[in-house]
Design an enzyme around this catalytic site. Structure first.
Site, PDB file in Angstrom:
ATOM      1  N   ASP A  59       0.832  -1.198   0.000  1.00 34.36           N
ATOM      2  CA  ASP A  59       0.000   0.000   0.000  1.00 34.36           C
ATOM      3  C   ASP A  59       0.871   1.255   0.000  1.00 34.36           C
ATOM      4  OD1 ASP A  59       0.914  -0.186   2.599  1.00 34.36           O
ATOM      5  OD2 ASP A  59      -1.078  -0.209   3.529  1.00 34.36           O
ATOM      6  N   SER A  60       2.198   1.058   0.046  1.00 37.59           N
ATOM      7  CA  SER A  60       3.130   2.170  -0.169  1.00 37.59           C
ATOM      8  C   SER A  60       2.993   2.760  -1.563  1.00 37.59           C
ATOM      9  CB  SER A  60       4.573   1.711   0.061  1.00 37.59           C
ATOM     10  OG  SER A  60       4.843   0.507  -0.640  1.00 37.59           O
ATOM     11  N   ASP A  81      -0.869  -6.107   0.071  1.00 36.27           N
ATOM     12  CA  ASP A  81      -1.434  -5.499   1.271  1.00 36.27           C
ATOM     13  C   ASP A  81      -2.937  -5.322   1.135  1.00 36.27           C
ATOM     14  OD1 ASP A  81       0.746  -5.070   2.987  1.00 36.27           O
ATOM     15  OD2 ASP A  81       1.342  -3.251   1.931  1.00 36.27           O
ATOM     16  N   LYS A 115      -1.130  -9.495   2.997  1.00 33.88           N
ATOM     17  CA  LYS A 115      -0.422  -9.017   4.179  1.00 33.88           C
ATOM     18  C   LYS A 115      -1.316  -8.061   4.945  1.00 33.88           C
ATOM     19  CE  LYS A 115       3.187  -6.146   3.954  1.00 33.88           C
ATOM     20  NZ  LYS A 115       2.732  -4.989   4.792  1.00 33.88           N
ATOM     21  N   GLU A 143      -1.567  -5.687   8.641  1.00 36.34           N
ATOM     22  CA  GLU A 143      -0.835  -5.077   9.738  1.00 36.34           C
ATOM     23  C   GLU A 143      -1.577  -5.265  11.056  1.00 36.34           C
ATOM     24  OE1 GLU A 143      -0.028  -0.986   8.962  1.00 36.34           O
ATOM     25  OE2 GLU A 143       0.900  -1.364   7.011  1.00 36.34           O
ATOM     26  N   GLU A 168       9.037  -4.419  10.958  1.00 36.83           N
ATOM     27  CA  GLU A 168       9.480  -3.133  10.415  1.00 36.83           C
ATOM     28  C   GLU A 168       9.979  -2.196  11.502  1.00 36.83           C
ATOM     29  OE1 GLU A 168       8.037   0.544   7.503  1.00 36.83           O
ATOM     30  OE2 GLU A 168       6.778  -1.240   7.739  1.00 36.83           O
TER      31      GLU A 168
END
Length: 271
Positions: free
Chosen positions: A51-52, A90, A120, A122, A189
């Site tokens: 999602d970056s 993500d 993925k 978070e 991270e």
């Protein structure tokens, strides 16, 4: 008589086996067909459709604005390019932090429409039931702990996480919970390297580090950062293998000069 070489797809089983035999796992982000094809040809193990993309493609300050539709678009482009690498994507902010059912439907839609191989998410124990529901549907999930960019406004900055004992203990508990829920790997991270080493040794599943030291089972970077495409972004953990921002700027400036001077196109470059 030529024989076509069979390309074996990297799977969750491959990733787990790599940890067992001590082989490091390579991961980079990718957001489009052309980049993903180059990364796949390079022998990368995992392409993360992060999602970056909200930052490096759309110019946002955080990852929060990117939508599920945006992520499906990017993931489907990458999935069409990758013949060997696992395509990990993500789930964006807001699609899985709420109800179990919403998380399940977002995960299923991503897998059906993008062609990705795994998701993925978070977070730790707070979303563990949502992760379990997605995994129960047959969808592989990679966890993500430490600095979780979707929670940036809660953290207040992009600094190193889990430096204090209480947060470090929670991270260790979360990592074990993700493993027991059925996650096949976990990204760590921006946490202290000693903590990352401790977590890595405590888990049966692989850890993928970004700013988390060399003891992790693998490493991931944002490809635009690694290639030097992101201007004025040089955190301590980043190794730049190229400096494409300067090279592209110089090439574009030369093109402008050639057009202005009528040097381009020349006689050999026209019909």
């Amino acid at each position: 008589m030529s024989v076509n070489k069979v390309i074996k797809r990297v799977t969750t089983s491959t990733i787990k086996e790599m940890k067992l035999r001590g082989e490091k796992i390579s991961m980079l982000t990718g957001y489009d067909y052309s980049m993903a094809r180059a990364l796949d040809d390079a022998g990368l193990d995992i392409i993360l459709v992060g999602d970056s993309a909200a930052n490096v493609f759309a110019g946002y300050d955080t990852t929060l604005p990117i939508t599920l539709d945006h992520m499906i678009y990017h993931a489907s482009a990458v999935a069409r390019a990758a013949t060997r690498a696992m395509v990990l994507v993500d789930l964006p902010f807001g699609e899985y932090q709420g109800s179990v059912e919403n998380a399940y439907h977002a995960g299923v839609r991503m897998m059906k429409e993008s062609g990705a191989h795994a998701l993925k998410l978070e977070g730790g124990i707070e979303i563990i039931d949502n992760i379990k529901k997605i995994i129960q549907a047959g969808i592989p999930v990679c966890g993500h702990l430490g600095l979780t960019p979707q929670a940036i406004y809660q953290f207040g900055d992009f600094g190193v996480r889990a430096k204090e004992e209480a947060e470090a203990e929670k991270l260790k508990s979360d990592a074990l919970a993700l493993q027991e829920a059925g996650c096949f790997a976990v990204v760590l991270e921006k946490i202290p390297s000693k903590l990352a080493e401790e977590v890595t040794k405590s888990l049966r599943i692989p850890t993928i580090g970004i700013g988390a030291g060399n003891a992790c089972d693998g490493q991931v970077l944002v490809v635009n950062d690694m290639l030097g495409l992101t201007k004025d972004f040089k955190p301590k953990f980043l190794r730049q293998y190229l400096h494409l921002y300067e090279e592209i700027t110089n090439a574009a400036a030369q093109y402008v000069a050639d057009v202005k001077s009528a040097d381009y196109p020349n006689e050999k470059e026209q019909y």
